[in-house]
Design an enzyme around this catalytic site. Structure first.
Site, mmCIF file in Angstrom:
data_model
loop_
_atom_site.group_PDB
_atom_site.id
_atom_site.type_symbol
_atom_site.label_atom_id
_atom_site.label_comp_id
_atom_site.label_asym_id
_atom_site.label_seq_id
_atom_site.Cartn_x
_atom_site.Cartn_y
_atom_site.Cartn_z
ATOM 1 N N HIS A 117 -3.080 -2.943 8.062
ATOM 2 C CA HIS A 117 -4.018 -3.552 7.799
ATOM 3 C C HIS A 117 -4.646 -2.091 6.726
ATOM 4 O O HIS A 117 -5.002 -1.481 7.655
ATOM 5 C CB HIS A 117 -5.167 -4.059 7.930
ATOM 6 N N HIS A 121 0.479 -1.071 -0.390
ATOM 7 C CA HIS A 121 -0.009 0.452 0.045
ATOM 8 C C HIS A 121 0.555 0.966 0.270
ATOM 9 O O HIS A 121 -0.267 2.432 -0.264
ATOM 10 C CB HIS A 121 -1.150 -0.016 1.105
#
Length: 148
Positions: A145, A41
């Site tokens: 996450h 990410h």
């Protein structure tokens, strides 16, 4: 008497060893999850991109090997800015846990076109500045996450 002290000492040593092993395990797992979050990410150098950016980055970051990951978000911020999100107020995650935090960041959302096959996955890119929600763990807290 000597045997009792020896037994107690060995028992104490065993308990401390097991406790130590218990403390090491979560930090290793947390670090692994943090490294995975970074790989999937975080791209601080880029400002976002076009469809080709998504095609290249998804492959480079190993999200197209077995099957095409349907959707992924790349955050275009310094890791310290992203880690700073972890110090904001806790909010509810999609899984019901209370370890999520939100912030506004520059992103590229990559959505699989639906007609490609791994490893040659094809994506549509959409860049924006928007609110994201990330789960954080540890002390100090780090992102582990991407929630939404």
């Amino acid at each position: 008497m000597m045997d009792l002290q020896r037994t107690q000492s060995l028992l104490l040593l065993l308990v401390l060893t097991l406790l130590g092993l218990g403390l090491v395990q979560p930090s290793y797992g947390q670090d692994r999850m943090y490294q995975r979050f970074l790989r999937q990410h975080v791209d601080p150098q880029a400002t976002g991109g076009n469809d080709n950016y998504c095609n290249v980055m998804m492959q480079r970051r190993k999200m197209t090997s077995v099957q095409c990951k349907r959707f992924n978000t790349f955050i275009h911020e310094d890791i310290w800015n992203i880690r700073g999100i972890c110090s904001t107020t806790n909010i509810l995650c999609k899984n019901g846990q209370m370890n999520c935090h939100e912030g506004v960041v520059k992103v590229t959302d990559c959505r699989e076109t639906g007609n490609s096959k791994a490893p040659n996955c094809r994506y549509r890119a959409r860049t924006s500045t928007r609110r994201v929600v990330i789960a954080c763990e540890g002390d100090p807290e780090v992102p582990v996450h991407f929630d939404r």
